[in-house]
Design a protein around this motif. Structure first.
Motif, mmCIF file in Angstrom:
data_model
loop_
_atom_site.group_PDB
_atom_site.id
_atom_site.type_symbol
_atom_site.label_atom_id
_atom_site.label_comp_id
_atom_site.label_asym_id
_atom_site.label_seq_id
_atom_site.Cartn_x
_atom_site.Cartn_y
_atom_site.Cartn_z
ATOM 1 N N UNK A 1 64.975 0.163 58.688
ATOM 2 C CA UNK A 1 65.586 -1.155 58.536
ATOM 3 C C UNK A 1 65.697 -1.919 59.856
ATOM 4 N N UNK A 2 65.360 -1.289 60.961
ATOM 5 C CA UNK A 2 65.559 -1.908 62.282
ATOM 6 C C UNK A 2 64.526 -3.010 62.536
ATOM 7 N N UNK B 1 59.409 -5.985 65.246
ATOM 8 C CA UNK B 1 59.092 -6.888 66.350
ATOM 9 C C UNK B 1 58.261 -6.186 67.413
ATOM 10 N N UNK B 2 58.611 -4.951 67.748
ATOM 11 C CA UNK B 2 57.865 -4.188 68.752
ATOM 12 C C UNK B 2 56.425 -3.970 68.299
ATOM 13 N N UNK B 3 56.232 -3.614 67.034
ATOM 14 C CA UNK B 3 54.870 -3.396 66.532
ATOM 15 C C UNK B 3 54.050 -4.685 66.570
ATOM 16 N N UNK B 4 54.659 -5.809 66.224
ATOM 17 C CA UNK B 4 53.941 -7.089 66.276
ATOM 18 C C UNK B 4 53.606 -7.443 67.728
ATOM 19 N N UNK B 5 54.550 -7.221 68.633
ATOM 20 C CA UNK B 5 54.306 -7.543 70.044
ATOM 21 C C UNK B 5 53.262 -6.625 70.674
ATOM 22 N N UNK B 6 53.122 -5.422 70.177
ATOM 23 C CA UNK B 6 52.055 -4.532 70.643
ATOM 24 C C UNK B 6 50.714 -4.909 70.022
ATOM 25 N N UNK B 7 50.743 -5.288 68.752
ATOM 26 C CA UNK B 7 49.512 -5.587 68.029
ATOM 27 C C UNK B 7 48.809 -6.839 68.564
ATOM 28 N N UNK C 1 46.079 -11.673 59.763
ATOM 29 C CA UNK C 1 46.940 -10.495 59.681
ATOM 30 C C UNK C 1 48.117 -10.574 60.625
ATOM 31 N N UNK C 2 47.862 -10.977 61.868
ATOM 32 C CA UNK C 2 48.958 -11.118 62.838
ATOM 33 C C UNK C 2 49.939 -12.194 62.405
ATOM 34 N N UNK C 3 49.428 -13.298 61.863
ATOM 35 C CA UNK C 3 50.307 -14.375 61.403
ATOM 36 C C UNK C 3 51.201 -13.893 60.258
ATOM 37 N N UNK C 4 50.637 -13.136 59.334
ATOM 38 C CA UNK C 4 51.446 -12.593 58.236
ATOM 39 C C UNK C 4 52.525 -11.652 58.772
ATOM 40 N N UNK C 5 52.147 -10.793 59.702
ATOM 41 C CA UNK C 5 53.112 -9.839 60.254
ATOM 42 C C UNK C 5 54.226 -10.555 61.014
ATOM 43 N N UNK C 6 53.866 -11.568 61.788
ATOM 44 C CA UNK C 6 54.869 -12.303 62.555
ATOM 45 C C UNK C 6 55.769 -13.128 61.630
ATOM 46 N N UNK C 7 55.184 -13.748 60.623
ATOM 47 C CA UNK C 7 55.958 -14.554 59.684
ATOM 48 C C UNK C 7 56.922 -13.689 58.879
ATOM 49 N N UNK C 8 56.534 -12.466 58.604
ATOM 50 C CA UNK C 8 57.382 -11.554 57.825
ATOM 51 C C UNK C 8 58.741 -11.338 58.477
ATOM 52 N N UNK C 9 58.821 -11.488 59.790
ATOM 53 C CA UNK C 9 60.096 -11.328 60.500
ATOM 54 C C UNK C 9 61.136 -12.340 60.019
ATOM 55 N N UNK C 10 60.674 -13.487 59.540
ATOM 56 C CA UNK C 10 61.590 -14.546 59.102
ATOM 57 C C UNK C 10 61.911 -14.502 57.616
#
Length: 124
Positions: free
Chosen positions: A42-43, A48-54, A79-88
């Motif tokens: 749940x963290x 965020x760390x995985x997106x920033x590494x990817x 793919x990166x856009x989907x992953x980053x957007x998922x944070x919101x």
């Protein structure tokens, strides 16, 4: 066979996408058996760390490849856009992250496989 830097970066990016999938799909199931894994599943900092590494890993792999493959770049960017957007969007986070991770990995597979075929092989 000696692996080039782009090969290593693509391979690393594919592996990182796999970690994202494990985080999204396996950790919640494993959390039922281990409280620490429940905290990690749940963290937000893990996502965020995985997106920033990817992002830089993917950019390096795709931009170091010659010739550049527009399909690979488009898939990876999506793919990166989907992953980053998922944070919101916490309600759709798992779905968006899984879709993004698979799309990103697909872009790296296109990139990897494109290097396996010599450029002159396409002209026949």
């Amino acid at each position: 066979m000696k692996l080039s830097t782009p090969h290593l970066l693509d391979g690393s990016a594919i592996g990182l996408s796999g970690l994202c999938l494990i985080h999204c799909l396996a950790l919640p199931v494993a959390a039922a058996f281990a409280p620490l894994l429940g905290v990690w599943s749940e963290a937000e900092w893990v996502h965020l760390t995985l997106v920033l590494l990817a992002a830089p890993l993917s950019a390096g792999a795709l931009l170091l490849t010659r010739p550049r493959r527009p399909l690979a770049i488009a898939l990876a960017a999506t793919g990166l856009a989907l992953m980053a957007t998922a944070l919101s969007y916490p309600d759709a986070e798992t779905l968006m992250t899984v879709a993004g991770g698979l799309t990103l990995a697909g872009g790296h597979l296109v990139n990897w496989r494109g290097r396996a075929v010599p450029p002159h092989a396409h002209s026949t």
